[in-house]
Scaffold this active site. Structure first.
Site, PDB file in Angstrom:
ATOM      1  N   GLU A   1       2.145  -5.821  10.652  1.00 58.15           N
ATOM      2  CA  GLU A   1       1.350  -4.683  10.446  1.00 58.15           C
ATOM      3  C   GLU A   1       0.911  -3.969  12.018  1.00 58.15           C
ATOM      4  O   GLU A   1       0.927  -3.796  12.614  1.00 58.15           O
ATOM      5  CB  GLU A   1      -0.580  -5.235  10.980  1.00 58.15           C
ATOM      6  CG  GLU A   1      -2.137  -4.471  10.642  1.00 58.15           C
ATOM      7  CD  GLU A   1      -1.469  -3.789   9.320  1.00 58.15           C
ATOM      8  OE1 GLU A   1      -1.521  -2.701   8.715  1.00 58.15           O
ATOM      9  OE2 GLU A   1      -1.841  -4.686   8.490  1.00 58.15           O
TER      10      GLU A   1
ATOM     11  N   GLU B   1       1.575   3.075   3.344  1.00 57.52           N
ATOM     12  CA  GLU B   1       1.968   3.502   4.054  1.00 57.52           C
ATOM     13  C   GLU B   1       3.644   2.861   4.527  1.00 57.52           C
ATOM     14  O   GLU B   1       4.058   2.071   3.760  1.00 57.52           O
ATOM     15  CB  GLU B   1       1.332   2.112   4.122  1.00 57.52           C
ATOM     16  CG  GLU B   1       0.340   1.311   4.437  1.00 57.52           C
ATOM     17  CD  GLU B   1      -1.022   0.196   4.431  1.00 57.52           C
ATOM     18  OE1 GLU B   1      -2.046   0.115   4.342  1.00 57.52           O
ATOM     19  OE2 GLU B   1      -0.347  -1.045   4.673  1.00 57.52           O
TER      20      GLU B   1
ATOM     21  N   HIS C   1       0.421  -1.234  -0.114  1.00 57.98           N
ATOM     22  CA  HIS C   1       0.113   0.003   0.140  1.00 57.98           C
ATOM     23  C   HIS C   1       0.650   1.205  -0.048  1.00 57.98           C
ATOM     24  O   HIS C   1       1.778   1.396   0.406  1.00 57.98           O
ATOM     25  CB  HIS C   1      -1.045   0.668   1.344  1.00 57.98           C
ATOM     26  CG  HIS C   1      -2.375  -0.885   1.407  1.00 57.98           C
ATOM     27  ND1 HIS C   1      -1.931  -1.571   2.020  1.00 57.98           N
ATOM     28  CD2 HIS C   1      -2.776  -1.740   0.557  1.00 57.98           C
ATOM     29  CE1 HIS C   1      -2.953  -2.883   2.146  1.00 57.98           C
ATOM     30  NE2 HIS C   1      -3.468  -2.511   0.886  1.00 57.98           N
TER      31      HIS C   1
ATOM     32  N   HIS D   1       2.898  -3.989   6.536  1.00 60.79           N
ATOM     33  CA  HIS D   1       2.284  -2.426   6.493  1.00 60.79           C
ATOM     34  C   HIS D   1       1.666  -2.053   7.765  1.00 60.79           C
ATOM     35  O   HIS D   1       2.203  -2.491   9.124  1.00 60.79           O
ATOM     36  CB  HIS D   1       0.215  -3.585   5.992  1.00 60.79           C
ATOM     37  CG  HIS D   1       0.235  -4.114   4.973  1.00 60.79           C
ATOM     38  ND1 HIS D   1      -0.507  -4.068   3.741  1.00 60.79           N
ATOM     39  CD2 HIS D   1       0.931  -5.461   4.476  1.00 60.79           C
ATOM     40  CE1 HIS D   1      -0.483  -4.631   2.926  1.00 60.79           C
ATOM     41  NE2 HIS D   1       0.401  -5.579   3.914  1.00 60.79           N
TER      42      HIS D   1
END
Lengths: 296, 296
Positions: free
Chosen positions: B167, B17, B14, B106
Site C-alpha cells: 500500500e 489505483e 481497485h 494498492h
C-alpha cells in the site's frame, strides 16, 4: 466606473472538488460570512448531480460548456449541456449579465497552492489581482489563455460581467483538506473585500506591478502508436508547479527508467502538473509564461 | 519448511489505483524483471473493467468479496462478486491454493509511504517483514485486524497460502507519481528476493524484533443527525500517518473553526488519514497500536 452590485459564488462545478461544495453549504447556513454592505452575494451549487455521484461530471465537463455556440445549440442536451443553459440564464446572459462578478471555486490535485485565475486583463482584474496578492502573498495569479471575446469563452465564470476562478491544491478528488478549505475561504473573503472597497472607491494604494503566469500551452505524456503511455511526469517536476523548466531539464521518466527532457528554447513555468482530472486526455501539465501586470 | 513455488502479483484490484496497473503492464512486457530462479511468478490484472471506467469498482469493492460465505453464494452476482469467484478459482481455492503467495498492489491518497500489510503473524510473515524493513528502512509494517481464520477474510490476498498487500501513498486516485511507483516496484522486488532466499534457505541474519502497527479500529467524521459532516480531519493530523495521537490532541476541526479532541485514554497511531476512497462511509482514519513482532 460602474459598481459591482451582484456577486455569485459558485461551488461544485466539478462534483468531486469538495472545498467549494462544503464552503457553499457553510455560507448558505451562515450568509453573514459573505455579506458586504454594498453587495448582493448569492451562492450557487453548479453540479449537484455530479457531486451526488462523486464524479467530476455526469456526461461532459460542465466548465467547458459556456461558449455562445454551445449555449445557443439546443440539440446539445446532455446533463451538463442542459445545466450550462440553466446556469447561463441564472448568472448571465453574457450579453447583459445578472451577475457583475462570478467567483467559481475549484480544486486541483496539483501543488498549485491558492491560485486566482483571471479571464481577462482589464483594469478591474489587475486591481483585483494586486489587492489579493497584497493581502495573501502566497496567492498566485494565473492568466487564462486570451479568448477573442468572452462570448466564446467555455468557462462558467464567463457568464458574469467579470469572472474569476479560485483554484486551490493539492487536494485529491473526493477529499476535504483543512488547509485547502481555509485558503479558498480566505481568498474568497479578500475578493469580496476588494469589491466592497472598489464600490466605495476606497481601495488602498496598490502595487504598480503584479507577477502573473500566462497560459501558453498544454503538453501530453509521451505515448506509443497504440496510444499507451510510455512515461510519467518526472519526479523533478512533480509538485513543483510554477517553478522554472529550462531547455534540457528532465520532464518525463519512461517506465524503463530513461529521462525525457524539455526541448523548448524558452524557460517556462508548469502548472496543473499531473492533475488527476486531465488523465483521460493524457495531459501532463500546462506551460505558462511569467509576466507582469502593469497597473495604471 | 515448504517452499514457495507459485507467486501472483496482482494490480488494479481497485481500478483507480494506478501504480499497480502500470507495474503489471511493465512486467508483462519485461517478465525478466520479476523472475527469480526458484519461483514461477505471474501477474494478474484484477479489475480491468473498473480501471477502464477510471473507478475504484463497478458495483462493489472487489477487495471485500473474498470471505468463504461470499465466495460460496452464487446469488451474489454483480461484477465484483463474480470477478472474485473467478479470481478465487485462479489464485485459490483457499482450501488448497494454486498460489503460495499473493502480492496485491494498492495506492492510498494518505501519506503512508511504502506500507507492507500482513494478513497474519506467523513465522513466514515475520521473517518477510524483517527482511523488507532491513532492505528498505522507510517501509512500514501494518498488521491487519486478526480474523478468526483466513477462509473468512474478505481481502483478495487471502486467496493465497500467504498474502500481503503493498500500500503506497500519497497518490491521488487516477494519478501516477514516479516516486510512488518506484517505491512499489522496490518493495515488490524485496519481497521476491526474500522468497528466493527463503526457498534457498539462505536468508541473511534478520533483526530479532520488528516494529509494526496493529489495526485497532476506524473512526468516522463527526456527523449531524441528518448524516451531514460537521467537521474535517484536523490539519495537525493530516499527512501525519503513523505519528502518535494522545488523549486531548485535536483530531477534527468543525467548519465553524472549533477543535474536536481525541478522547481515548491510550496513545494511538493513525493511518489511512483522509483516504479518498473511504469518503462514502465518512471514515476519517484508522487507529493502530504500535507493537513489535518477535522473531524466533
Amino acid at each position: 466606473m460602474s459598481k459591482i452590485n451582484n456577486v455569485a459564488i459558485v461551488g461544485g462545478t466539478h462534483g468531486n472538488e469538495f472545498s467549494g461544495v462544503y464552503l457553499i453549504n457553510k455560507w448558505q447556513q451562515h450568509p453573514q460570512l459573505i455579506a458586504r454592505p454594498s453587495l448582493k452575494v448569492e451562492t450557487v451549487f453548479a453540479n449537484p448531480k455530479a457531486h451526488g455521484e462523486n464524479k467530476r461530471y455526469i456526461d461532459a465537463d460542465l466548465n467547458r460548456q459556456f461558449s455562445a455556440s454551445n449555449l445557443a445549440d439546443f440539440s446539445l442536451a446532455n446533463y451538463e449541456q442542459s445545466r450550462a443553459k440553466a446556469l447561463h440564464q441564472q448568472l448571465g446572459p453574457k450579453s447583459k449579465p445578472n451577475m457583475d462578478l462570478v467567483i467559481d471555486l475549484h480544486n486541483t490535485t496539483s501543488n498549485m497552492g491558492p491560485t486566482l485565475i483571471l479571464l481577462e486583463q482589464t483594469p478591474f482584474y489587475k486591481q483585483l489581482a494586486a489587492y489579493v496578492t497584497m493581502q495573501m502573498p502566497e496567492a498566485v495569479v494565473f492568466l487564462d489563455e486570451p479568448e477573442e471575446d468572452m462570448s466564446n469563452h467555455r468557462f462558467l465564470a464567463s457568464c458574469g460581467k467579470y469572472g474569476v476562478l479560485i483554484e486551490v491544491g493539492p487536494q485529491p478528488q473526493s477529499v476535504l483538506r483543512q488547509d485547502v478549505l481555509e485558503q479558498m475561504e480566505q481568498m474568497t473573503g479578500h475578493i469580496l473585500d476588494f469589491v466592497e472597497l472598489y464600490n466605495q472607491q476606497d481601495l488602498p494604494e496598490l502595487p504598480k506591478q503584479v507577477e502573473a503566469f500566462l497560459y501558453l500551452d498544454s503538453i501530453k505524456l509521451p505515448l506509443n502508436d497504440k496510444g499507451e503511455r510510455l512515461a510519467m511526469v518526472h519526479s523533478n517536476v512533480q509538485d513543483n508547479d510554477y517553478q522554472p523548466i529550462n531547455t534540457g531539464d528532465p520532464i518525463f521518466r519512461t517506465f524503463m527508467g530513461e529521462d525525457i527532457c524539455y526541448q523548448g528554447e524558452k524557460t517556462v513555468y508548469p502548472a496543473f502538473i499531473n492533475e488527476a482530472a486531465y488523465y483521460d486526455n493524457d495531459l501532463a501539465m500546462s506551460l505558462l509564461d511569467k509576466v507582469y501586470l502593469e497597473l495604471e
